[in-house]
Enzyme design. Structure first.
Site, short mmCIF file in Angstrom:
data_model
loop_
_atom_site.label_atom_id
_atom_site.label_comp_id
_atom_site.label_asym_id
_atom_site.label_seq_id
_atom_site.Cartn_x
_atom_site.Cartn_y
_atom_site.Cartn_z
N ASP A 68 42.64 62.44 54.56
CA ASP A 68 42.47 63.48 55.59
C ASP A 68 43.20 64.76 55.23
OD1 ASP A 68 44.96 62.31 55.89
OD2 ASP A 68 44.53 61.45 57.85
N ASN A 137 49.29 55.10 67.86
CA ASN A 137 48.17 54.76 68.76
C ASN A 137 47.09 53.94 68.05
OD1 ASN A 137 47.01 56.61 67.06
ND2 ASN A 137 46.47 58.12 68.63
N HIS A 139 45.67 54.67 65.14
CA HIS A 139 44.70 55.39 64.31
C HIS A 139 44.86 55.06 62.83
CE1 HIS A 139 47.30 59.33 63.77
NE2 HIS A 139 47.61 58.41 62.88
N GLU A 144 41.00 58.64 65.54
CA GLU A 144 41.77 58.41 66.76
C GLU A 144 41.05 57.38 67.65
OE1 GLU A 144 44.64 59.55 66.74
OE2 GLU A 144 44.81 61.72 66.53
P1 PGA Z 1 53.49 58.21 59.58
O1 PGA Z 1 51.98 58.38 60.04
O2 PGA Z 1 53.45 57.55 58.26
O3 PGA Z 1 54.01 59.62 59.49
O4 PGA Z 1 54.16 57.39 60.63
C1 PGA Z 1 51.10 57.32 59.86
C2 PGA Z 1 49.75 57.69 60.40
O5 PGA Z 1 49.70 58.48 61.35
O6 PGA Z 1 48.75 57.17 59.89
#
Ligand code: PGA
Length: 246
Positions: A68, A137, A139, A144
């Site tokens: 992404d 959450n 994702h 999302e």
């Molecule tokens: P993080 O994010 O590694 O910064 O916790 C993980 C994600 O949002 O996929």
């Protein structure tokens, strides 16, 4: 099916993740890696750089596709995911940068750019190994929680919870882009192996739901239960809601 690998803490998780990626590169030097950004994989990337510097790893034939990118950030913006990949991994190993791909956050005709990204990942045969973090959450990439699973690369409106979680890396929450481009869930599921890394108690509910909850787009990671080769490497805190299930 999800194989759960327990790690004691962040460092242990990082070494285990790096070991699995390293094995992939050794087994198939011209492998296609699906790569992820965020706080979670930083330690694994540092470990890979260390092994490269010791002469144990060769990235010269590896190609990579990132999950992404924020919409509206150029690749040299310090919060862009292209910049993250360059500074955390690519600049420190012998990967051919022309074979590293990140969605273009500045694409004007973004629908064409998303379709081209999907076509490139497909032409590469999809990742041999797809590394994923998981959002608080549930994702994966920037897919999302929703009422359906996404297919290909697409434009995403980030949720307030993701904007809030990611604001720690920006000077203020107002600077966090509200949109991003993300590989779709279907594309992610096409990877031959999926390697999810998770640490910290903020991830505990999402990790539980990913492994043991119903398969639902309200927890996008839950679809990984249907993949034939998903490995989760998680520390004790991230596994704390899995009890004796894990
Ligand atoms: P993080 O994010 O590694 O910064 O916790 C993980 C994600 O949002 O996929």
């Amino acid at each position: 099916m999800i194989t759960i690998v327990r790690a004691h803490d962040y460092n242990d998780m990082s070494r285990k993740v790096a070991n699995i990626i390293s094995a992939q590169i050794i087994l198939k030097p011209n492998c296609v890696l699906g790569l992820a950004t965020g706080s979670t994989p930083i330690g694994a990337y540092q470990q890979l750089v260390e092994w490269y510097k010791k002469g144990d790893l060769d990235f010269s034939q590896v190609s990579s596709y990132n999950l992404d990118e924020y919409r509206g950030l150029t690749g040299d913006h310090p919060q862009s995911y292209r910049y993250f990949m360059d500074t955390n991994l690519f600049d420190h190993v012998n990967i051919d940068k022309s074979k590293t791909f990140v969605p273009d956050g500045m694409a004007e005709d973004y629908e064409a750019a998303c379709a081209a990204y999907d076509a490139a990942v497909a032409a590469a045969g999809y990742p041999d190994l797809q590394l994923l973090g998981i959002g608080n959450n549930g994702h994966i990439g920037f897919n999302e929680p929703d009422d359906h699973f996404s297919r290909g690369t697409h434009l995403v409106d980030l949720t307030e919870s993701t904007i809030e979680a990611n604001s720690r890396l920006f000077d203020s929450i107002d600077e966090v882009p509200r949109q991003a481009f993300s590989m779709g869930v279907q594309t992610i599921m096409n990877a031959k192996m999926i390697l999810v890394a998770a640490n910290g108690e903020k991830k505990a509910q999402a990790v539980h739901d990913m492994c043991f909850g119903p398969i639902t787009p309200s927890c996008p990671a839950s679809i990984l239960q249907l993949h034939t080769n998903t490995v989760l490497v998680a520390d004790e805190e991230a596994l704390s809601k899995c009890g004796e299930l894990a």
